[in-house]
Design an enzyme around this catalytic site. Structure first.
Site, PDB file in Angstrom:
ATOM      1  N   GLY A  35      19.147  13.303 -14.446  1.00  0.00           N
ATOM      2  CA  GLY A  35      19.945  13.619 -13.264  1.00  0.00           C
ATOM      3  C   GLY A  35      20.968  14.712 -13.480  1.00  0.00           C
ATOM      4  O   GLY A  35      21.572  15.197 -12.531  1.00  0.00           O
ATOM      5  N   CYS A 245      -1.850   7.056  11.630  1.00  0.00           N
ATOM      6  CA  CYS A 245      -2.460   8.370  11.523  1.00  0.00           C
ATOM      7  C   CYS A 245      -3.650   8.470  12.475  1.00  0.00           C
ATOM      8  O   CYS A 245      -4.539   7.618  12.465  1.00  0.00           O
ATOM      9  CB  CYS A 245      -2.904   8.626  10.085  1.00  0.00           C
ATOM     10  SG  CYS A 245      -3.871  10.142   9.914  1.00  0.00           S
ATOM     11  N   CYS A 248      -6.982   9.112   9.941  1.00  0.00           N
ATOM     12  CA  CYS A 248      -7.514   8.108   9.010  1.00  0.00           C
ATOM     13  C   CYS A 248      -7.073   6.701   9.360  1.00  0.00           C
ATOM     14  O   CYS A 248      -7.506   5.739   8.744  1.00  0.00           O
ATOM     15  CB  CYS A 248      -7.132   8.459   7.570  1.00  0.00           C
ATOM     16  SG  CYS A 248      -5.400   8.110   7.178  1.00  0.00           S
ATOM     17  N   CYS A 270      -1.253  12.052   8.859  1.00  0.00           N
ATOM     18  CA  CYS A 270      -0.695  11.959   7.505  1.00  0.00           C
ATOM     19  C   CYS A 270      -0.150  13.314   7.075  1.00  0.00           C
ATOM     20  O   CYS A 270      -0.797  14.344   7.257  1.00  0.00           O
ATOM     21  CB  CYS A 270      -1.768  11.557   6.497  1.00  0.00           C
ATOM     22  SG  CYS A 270      -2.242   9.833   6.599  1.00  0.00           S
ATOM     23  N   CYS A 276      -5.264  11.741   3.062  1.00  0.00           N
ATOM     24  CA  CYS A 276      -5.822  11.419   4.375  1.00  0.00           C
ATOM     25  C   CYS A 276      -7.334  11.699   4.374  1.00  0.00           C
ATOM     26  O   CYS A 276      -8.139  10.865   4.797  1.00  0.00           O
ATOM     27  CB  CYS A 276      -5.117  12.253   5.445  1.00  0.00           C
ATOM     28  SG  CYS A 276      -5.598  11.899   7.132  1.00  0.00           S
TER      29      CYS A 276
END
Lengths: 290, 372
Positions: A35, A245, A248, A270, A276
């Protein structure tokens, strides 16, 4: 690294070897201090600043001839910037590319983490526009570095609090600040909140490169990554309840909102287009076999 | 296949590149020779070399051709090309007292040793569009050169002959009289960092500030320097000396390190700005100095750089031009233009995410309104 001239006149992966070595050293430091933003002398690339030059320099310094590369932008392999970055990398390395997340050894991404789980032999490289999570409360780099050194994040907490007072809700959409390893507040790059939980205790090494701002940072595998939140105002991911979606049928992926040209109707698809497509393929195959 | 926005990447990019070429050539005129740009677009080439941070007139001219005259784009091309070149060494510190001068003026003193040399400048020309240039032909050029060159060789045309003069510096005179601050000893002792190899950190050493400014975008430097001159700051500059000329560059011989070899000369513009007095360590007030130096002939840039060098040393950060972070982070043309252009990239995911927050906040707002 093997010297291989693919595009005549340029070194393997564009950058000269000393530059790559310097960048790899900075990455090692970044991994050692999860970080923490490590400054590096960012190089100019034939792609403009702000278009992924940080991520690209990491990818160029990491990539070897055996790597299998995937490049995505907004979750998609086929949008122009992803195509452009992939083109440069292939031109200067000749490596194999893939759209399949499960096959790629090295993935460079802008604004998304692929939907499919990543493993310990994979590396995900993020393109970062603003590495400094404290920038929204403090414009000076000298001051923000001091605040990080002292772990003084009070002004960011106040910002979140004031957001709630004003709007009844934390209004940060993407690029949600997270606490890494209980020590450094980090900008996870503009990924949606949806992707934030997947940074936590992951199997994969996540590397972040900011070319213009000249910073590298990292979330090594098995590192705690927690979004900043209050007990009474918990962190929430984007709400896609009752939506799926249109291609899909997925109900558990990050969706792009599409407005139909002619009817004006709203549809969702998606954002991870490769996943997808894979789901649709599997569905079709299952249908044929049934 | 369903609808996916901005798709068809590869073919679209290739088509766009073809269109760029077409738009450059569709006028049907003769192709621009790089040599022509190098010779006749002299100041654009200089600007690109400075901002591209690479002294390579041919490459800069080529970049200008490729970029259709966009200096920021051309500088970017040159910078990217620079990244592929290995760093083989550093030159020795160049002394601008050795400069073979083509232009040299002082706004501080009427009479300077060696005199004011106006050199090639448009400063006092009326800015009237010269329609004769539209008809310029090789005959005109030959006619002009035939008259000009014999005079220049005789030394009649401001010393533009084979041997260019060098001069003492105006600020050296002030310094000898004790009117000017003495060079900062700690600054001189500092090892000069290379900002293309070491990251910039703050407070930045003066050498790093100079390097960032030397490759800064002319317009960016000018805007910030102008803000200080206009009143967002308080340094009141006087142009001590502005000179343009060729400076020899020397390196240690690679195999015989005792030997110093001149590897060539670069055209530079140098500005020294005398500014507000300041009390030195001994309490005696002296003038302070701002310094600017850039590749090529670019006077606005050198002066702006000198002004900003001085403003960044004021200590206070009351005005933008006095804040080194503000100045150094925002004057690089390649970085600023790249990021400004990046907003053209898709932001669907992030926008979807803020849309979610807005809808949620609207919902909370409406519920609160309803409950009141």
């Amino acid at each position: 690294m093997r010297e291989k001239k693919v595009q005549s006149g340029y070194n393997f992966a564009f950058l000269d070897e000393q530059s790559k070595k310097e960048i790899r050293r900075r990455m090692l430091k970044a991994v050692a201090i999860p970080g923490y933003q490590v400054p590096f002398a960012s190089r100019e690339l034939p792609i403009a600043r702000g278009w992924g030059t940080g991520g690209l320099q990491l990818t160029m310094s990491l990539i070897g001839p055996e790597d299998i590369l995937k490049v995505i932008d907004q979750g998609s392999d086929d949008v122009v910037n992803a195509v452009n970055i992939r083109k440069l990398l292939v031109l200067t390395t000749g490596v194999r590319t893939t759209e399949d997340t499960r096959e790629a050894t090295l993935i460079q991404t802008r604004h998304r983490i692929p939907e499919e789980p990543l493993e310990d032999w994979q590396i995900l490289v993020f393109q970062v526009p603003y590495p400094e999570p404290l920038r929204r409360v403090e414009p000076s780099e000298v001051k923000t570095r001091e605040m990080h050194a002292e772990a003084d994040y009070s002004r960011l907490w106040v910002y979140l609090y004031e957001d709630i007072v004003r709007w009844g809700e934390i209004t940060i959409g993407a690029q949600y600040p997270v606490m890494v390893n209980g020590r450094y507040v980090m900008d996870p790059s503009p990924i949606p909140r949806w992707d934030v939980p997947r940074l936590n205790m992951a199997e994969t090494l996540y590397l972040f490169g900011a070319g213009r701002e000249k910073r590298i940072y990292a979330v090594p595998p098995h590192t705690r990554v927690e979004p900043l939140q209050f007990t009474d105002y918990p962190f929430r991911v984007e709400d896609f309840r009752c939506k799926q979606c249109a291609l899909c049928g997925s109900v558990d992926t990050y969706l792009d909102e599409i407005i139909d040209d002619t009817t004006g109707a709203r549809r969702y698809i998606c954002s991870d287009t490769a996943y997808c497509a894979k789901r649709r393929r599997l569905k079709e195959e299952a249908g044929e076999n049934a | 296949m369903g609808y996916v926005p901005i798709k068809g990447g590869k073919a679209a990019i290739e088509a766009a590149e073809e269109l760029v070429r077409y738009f450059r050539l569709r006028g049907g005129s003769a192709p621009l020779e790089v040599k022509q740009i190098q010779d006749q677009m002299r100041l654009a080439v200089d600007r690109v070399m400075g901002e591209g941070s690479l002294y390579a007139p041919f490459h800069a001219a080529l970049a200008l051709k490729q970029a259709e005259g966009d200096t920021i784009e051309a500088s970017f091309l040159l910078r990217a090309y620079r990244s592929t070149l290995p760093r083989i060494g550093y030159s020795l510190v160049a002394d601008t007292r050795e400069m073979a001068v083509i232009r040299r003026i002082s706004a501080a003193f009427k009479d300077i040793p060696g005199g004011q040399i106006l050199g090639p400048t448009r400063d006092y020309s009326l800015r009237l569009l010269d329609f004769q240039l539209a008809e310029e032909s090789l005959t005109h050029i030959r006619e002009f050169m035939g008259k000009f060159i014999p005079g220049a060789i005789r030394g009649e045309k401001g010393g533009m002959g084979d041997v260019l003069p060098s001069f003492p510096k105006v600020v050296d005179m002030l310094r000898a009289e004790g009117l000017l601050e003495t060079p900062n000893k700690t600054e001189e002792a500092e090892e000069i960092i290379d900002i293309t190899r070491q990251p910039l950190t703050f407070p930045a050493p003066r050498a790093a500030r100079m390097q960032v400014m030397a490759r800064g975008e002319t317009g960016g430097l000018m805007a910030l320097a102008y803000s200080s001159m206009r009143g967002y700051g308080n340094i009141h500059p006087t142009l001590g000396e502005l000179r343009v000329g060729y400076v020899p560059l020397r390196v240690h011989h690679r195999t015989r390190p005792d030997e110093v070899v001149t590897v060539g000369r670069v055209l530079v513009t140098e500005a020294e700005v005398i500014a507000r007095m300041d009390a030195g360590e001994d309490g005696i007030p002296r003038f302070t100095l701002g310094y600017g130096l850039c590749f090529g002939h670019n006077e606005i840039k050198a002066i702006s750089m000198a002004v900003l060098d001085r403003t960044m040393r004021t200590g206070s950060k009351e005005a933008p031009a006095e804040d080194e972070e503000f100045v150094l982070y925002h004057i690089d043309g390649i970085e600023a233009s790249g990021f400004t252009a990046h907003w053209k990239l898709p932001h669907y995911v992030t926008f979807q995410s803020v849309l979610d927050r807005l809808r949620r906040a609207q919902l909370v707002g409406r519920n609160e309104e309803g409950s009141q």
